[in-house]
Scaffold this active site. Structure first.
Site, PDB file in Angstrom:
ATOM      1  N   GLU A 258      34.245 -58.292 -15.013  1.00 40.35           N
ATOM      2  CA  GLU A 258      33.835 -57.727 -13.721  1.00 40.35           C
ATOM      3  C   GLU A 258      32.324 -57.581 -13.766  1.00 40.35           C
ATOM      4  O   GLU A 258      31.805 -56.636 -14.370  1.00 40.35           O
ATOM      5  CB  GLU A 258      34.494 -56.353 -13.519  1.00 40.35           C
ATOM      6  CG  GLU A 258      35.982 -56.414 -13.286  1.00 40.35           C
ATOM      7  CD  GLU A 258      36.343 -57.032 -11.944  1.00 40.35           C
ATOM      8  OE1 GLU A 258      35.454 -57.237 -11.103  1.00 40.35           O
ATOM      9  OE2 GLU A 258      37.529 -57.327 -11.755  1.00 40.35           O
TER      10      GLU A 258
ATOM     11  N   GLU B 168      40.943 -57.125 -11.263  1.00 40.97           N
ATOM     12  CA  GLU B 168      41.445 -55.785 -11.537  1.00 40.97           C
ATOM     13  C   GLU B 168      42.252 -55.337 -10.320  1.00 40.97           C
ATOM     14  O   GLU B 168      42.185 -55.929  -9.245  1.00 40.97           O
ATOM     15  CB  GLU B 168      40.285 -54.828 -11.824  1.00 40.97           C
ATOM     16  CG  GLU B 168      39.553 -55.225 -13.102  1.00 40.97           C
ATOM     17  CD  GLU B 168      38.716 -54.133 -13.724  1.00 40.97           C
ATOM     18  OE1 GLU B 168      37.760 -53.680 -13.065  1.00 40.97           O
ATOM     19  OE2 GLU B 168      39.004 -53.747 -14.881  1.00 40.97           O
TER      20      GLU B 168
HETATM   21  P1  NDP Z   1      25.414 -53.838 -18.942  1.00 43.40           P
HETATM   22  O1  NDP Z   1      25.823 -55.244 -18.811  1.00 43.40           O
HETATM   23  O2  NDP Z   1      24.055 -53.530 -19.421  1.00 43.40           O
HETATM   24  O3  NDP Z   1      26.415 -53.068 -19.919  1.00 43.40           O
HETATM   25  C1  NDP Z   1      27.813 -53.024 -19.704  1.00 43.40           C
HETATM   26  C2  NDP Z   1      28.504 -52.528 -20.957  1.00 43.40           C
HETATM   27  O4  NDP Z   1      28.456 -53.559 -21.966  1.00 43.40           O
HETATM   28  C3  NDP Z   1      27.851 -51.298 -21.588  1.00 43.40           C
HETATM   29  O5  NDP Z   1      28.863 -50.470 -22.121  1.00 43.40           O
HETATM   30  C4  NDP Z   1      27.002 -51.921 -22.668  1.00 43.40           C
HETATM   31  O6  NDP Z   1      26.673 -51.020 -23.694  1.00 43.40           O
HETATM   32  C5  NDP Z   1      27.916 -53.031 -23.167  1.00 43.40           C
HETATM   33  N1  NDP Z   1      27.255 -54.112 -23.876  1.00 43.40           N
HETATM   34  C6  NDP Z   1      25.973 -54.524 -23.794  1.00 43.40           C
HETATM   35  N2  NDP Z   1      25.761 -55.603 -24.611  1.00 43.40           N
HETATM   36  C7  NDP Z   1      26.951 -55.874 -25.207  1.00 43.40           C
HETATM   37  C8  NDP Z   1      27.386 -56.867 -26.148  1.00 43.40           C
HETATM   38  N3  NDP Z   1      26.567 -57.796 -26.613  1.00 43.40           N
HETATM   39  N4  NDP Z   1      28.679 -56.843 -26.535  1.00 43.40           N
HETATM   40  C9  NDP Z   1      29.536 -55.915 -26.047  1.00 43.40           C
HETATM   41  N5  NDP Z   1      29.176 -54.947 -25.173  1.00 43.40           N
HETATM   42  C10 NDP Z   1      27.905 -54.934 -24.743  1.00 43.40           C
HETATM   43  O7  NDP Z   1      25.693 -53.189 -17.512  1.00 43.40           O
HETATM   44  P2  NDP Z   1      25.280 -51.751 -16.983  1.00 43.40           P
HETATM   45  O8  NDP Z   1      25.951 -50.703 -17.796  1.00 43.40           O
HETATM   46  O9  NDP Z   1      23.794 -51.708 -16.824  1.00 43.40           O
HETATM   47  O10 NDP Z   1      25.987 -51.757 -15.542  1.00 43.40           O
HETATM   48  C11 NDP Z   1      25.449 -52.369 -14.445  1.00 43.40           C
HETATM   49  C12 NDP Z   1      26.043 -53.751 -14.240  1.00 43.40           C
HETATM   50  O11 NDP Z   1      27.452 -53.676 -14.153  1.00 43.40           O
HETATM   51  C13 NDP Z   1      25.589 -54.394 -12.953  1.00 43.40           C
HETATM   52  O12 NDP Z   1      25.280 -55.760 -13.150  1.00 43.40           O
HETATM   53  C14 NDP Z   1      26.799 -54.264 -12.061  1.00 43.40           C
HETATM   54  O13 NDP Z   1      26.841 -55.204 -11.036  1.00 43.40           O
HETATM   55  C15 NDP Z   1      27.918 -54.405 -13.023  1.00 43.40           C
HETATM   56  N6  NDP Z   1      29.130 -53.806 -12.484  1.00 43.40           N
HETATM   57  C16 NDP Z   1      30.159 -54.629 -12.101  1.00 43.40           C
HETATM   58  C17 NDP Z   1      31.298 -54.105 -11.521  1.00 43.40           C
HETATM   59  C18 NDP Z   1      32.435 -54.985 -11.115  1.00 43.40           C
HETATM   60  O14 NDP Z   1      33.548 -54.498 -11.007  1.00 43.40           O
HETATM   61  N7  NDP Z   1      32.248 -56.261 -10.868  1.00 43.40           N
HETATM   62  C19 NDP Z   1      31.438 -52.665 -11.271  1.00 43.40           C
HETATM   63  C20 NDP Z   1      30.326 -51.899 -11.751  1.00 43.40           C
HETATM   64  C21 NDP Z   1      29.205 -52.468 -12.319  1.00 43.40           C
HETATM   65  P3  NDP Z   1      25.358 -50.059 -23.568  1.00 43.40           P
HETATM   66  O15 NDP Z   1      24.836 -50.176 -22.184  1.00 43.40           O
HETATM   67  O16 NDP Z   1      25.875 -48.717 -23.870  1.00 43.40           O
HETATM   68  O17 NDP Z   1      24.388 -50.584 -24.564  1.00 43.40           O
END
Ligand code: NDP
Length: 485
Positions: A251, A459
């Protein structure tokens, strides 16, 4: 009496677990910038404990009937609704979103998912497929095993429930990693599931940055990864999962279009643009941040939009009168401010907002740019903040081509009084969810997810069941077997 706050960093095998050897993660309340809690990142030992617990619990959980599993999920939904206010306050502390929103959109939406998939759990069954001569095939629909959920920071309670509910309904167990920015809310979901009767280890929560998520995905015990996050993270997680041939749900982000025709009800169109750009201070993946307005109503649209935005009550998110809160973090606010500067530098016309508010916390005004062109950075990249781009168009065919000219495909909206045109446009949008004369509804009964770079899998809805289970086929012969020699 139940504690309104989580009492430790992780929740593993039915209990809170602390491990101070992990890196410290400060939980910052976005409305004040103050540290309100501290958690520790999971060490490899904590990750191991969580995966061990999930693996150990899975077979017995899967052996229960779907009806029994569903009962647990539906009890958890009831508890969430009973505690909606406490959970909403926690979600507000985690994210800064106003209580006016969290009271109706977070624990309530999580409870909907638990109730819906709890109801479906008993009907996750295989098929009987007749064959010639009395032979037949039956299929067995089985859980995948241990699933990993990785969450973004914008809807921490909802994301945990949207992943846990279908996963658990199908007989999987889960290790969920919260976003490091919002570590609190998913812990309460884990606690409530145990209270509702879920066996230990069925739903576990660990904290940490991306590296913790990465270590979960590559573990051979893990059968599936469901990520809510950005496209760059999605690419990495999908690639890591592919190496182990694991199932995925992605997502991801968006840069969704809303097309507003001259004949649209102006008030509804303005409402749609507001809901699709400024709810949760613009931090919603499906937001319609490219608003294409037909030239005939452009100025009327901008004038009414500005008037309506001046009624936003910006302030303390704990005050239920507040309708617009801070952004989740200083870093995210600075990203949005950077895009605002870039928009101005590239020649877009700032018609509303554009500045950080002179108060504590990470408050950015609702911001509207007009005269935006397709090539501008603010029209191309996901900002994930309260920044709307208004673009002009002349005719439907042109708007359609421009709306679809993006790598993303999460959502899209159309406002018009012409129903034939509305359905034609909706069919032509390259987007997972299309809205006609509304925007950003996400009922649990409907599939939610993206096309193109916005994601893989769905989802919510019955569709999600297929993403957390797989069919195995058994062919039964009722006849003597013939062979060529
Ligand atoms: P990120 O992509 O930065 O992070 C998402 C999650 O992935 C966090 O828990 C992060 O950990 C984790 N993560 C980061 N790198 C890795 C890796 N290499 N391997 C495994 N896990 C990893 O997104 P944001 O948290 O900044 O959220 C915003 C983004 O989410 C936007 O692009 C938004 O559009 C998208 N989003 C999509 C939705 C949907 O349903 N389509 C709904 C809500 C948001 P940590 O940040 O703790 O380092």
């Amino acid at each position: 009496m139940q504690n309104a706050q989580p009492t430790a960093s992780h929740f593993i095998n039915g209990a809170y677990v602390e491990e101070t050897a992990g890196d410290v993660i400060d939980v910052i309340y976005p409305a004040t910038g103050e540290v309100i809690a501290t958690v520790h990142s999971a060490t490899p030992a904590i990750v191991e404990r969580a995966l061990f617990a999930a693996k150990a619990a899975q077979a017995d959980w899967a052996a229960m009937t779907g009806t029994e599993r569903g009962r647990v999920l539906r009890r958890a939904a009831d508890i969430m609704r009973d505690r909606n206010r406490d959970l909403s306050v926690l979600e507000t502390l985690d994210t800064g979103k106003p209580l006016q929103e969290t009271l109706v959109a977070d624990a309530t939406s999580g409870a909907d998912a638990l109730e819906y998939f709890g109801g479906l759990a008993g009907s996750v069954t295989g098929e009987y497929i007749p064959q010639p001569g009395g032979d037949f095939v039956y299929t067995v629909r089985e859980p995948l095993g241990v699933c990993v959920g990785i969450g973004a920071w914008n809807y921490p309670t909802q994301i945990a429930c949207w992943k846990a509910a279908p996963a658990l309904a199908c007989g999987n167990t889960m290790v969920f990693k919260s976003s490091e920015t919002t570590p609190l809310s998913a812990l309460k979901v884990a606690e409530i599931l145990i209270e509702a009767g879920a066996p230990k280890g069925v739903f576990n929560v660990v904290q940490g940055m991306g590296a913790v998520g990465a270590s979960l995905i590559t573990d051979p015990r893990v059968a599936k990864v469901s990520l809510t996050g950005s496209v760059p993270t999605g690419r990495k997680v999908y690639a890591a999962a592919a190496d182990g041939m694991k199932h995925v749900t992605m997502e991801l982000g968006g840069k969704s279009p809303i097309i507003i025709f001259d004949d649209a009800d102006l008030e509804n169109a303005v409402s749609g643009a507001i809901l699709g750009n400024f709810y949760s201070s613009g931090q919603v993946c499906s937001n319609g941040t490219r608003v294409f307005v037909q030239k005939g109503i452009k100025e009327a649209f901008l004038a009414r939009l500005s008037e309506r935005l001046s009624n936003a009550v910006i302030g303390d998110p704990m005050d239920e009168a507040t309708s617009f809160g801070p952004m989740v973090s200083e870093a995210q606010m600075n990203i949005a401010l950077g895009y605002i500067k870039q928009g101005q530098a590239e020649g877009a016309r700032l018609v509303y907002g554009g500045s950080r508010l002179n108060r504590n916390g990470f408050y950015l005004e609702p911001t509207v740019f007009a005269d935006v062109t397709d090539d501008m950075t603010i029209a191309q990249e996901e900002i994930f903040g309260p920044v709307m781009s208004v673009l002009d168009f002349d005719v439907e065919a042109e708007a359609m081509i421009r709306a679809n000219a993006t790598e993303f495909g999460l959502a899209a909206g159309v406002f018009t009084a012409d129903l034939t045109r509305a359905h034609r446009v909706a069919r032509r949008f390259e987007a997972g969810t299309c809205y006609i004369n509304t925007y950003n509804n996400a009922p649990v009964e409907a599939p939610f997810g993206g096309v193109k770079m916005s994601g893989v899998g769905r989802e919510n809805s019955r569709d999600a069941i297929n993403h957390y289970s797989q069919a195995r086929t058994v062919y039964v012969s009722m006849n003597d077997l013939e062979a060529p020699y």
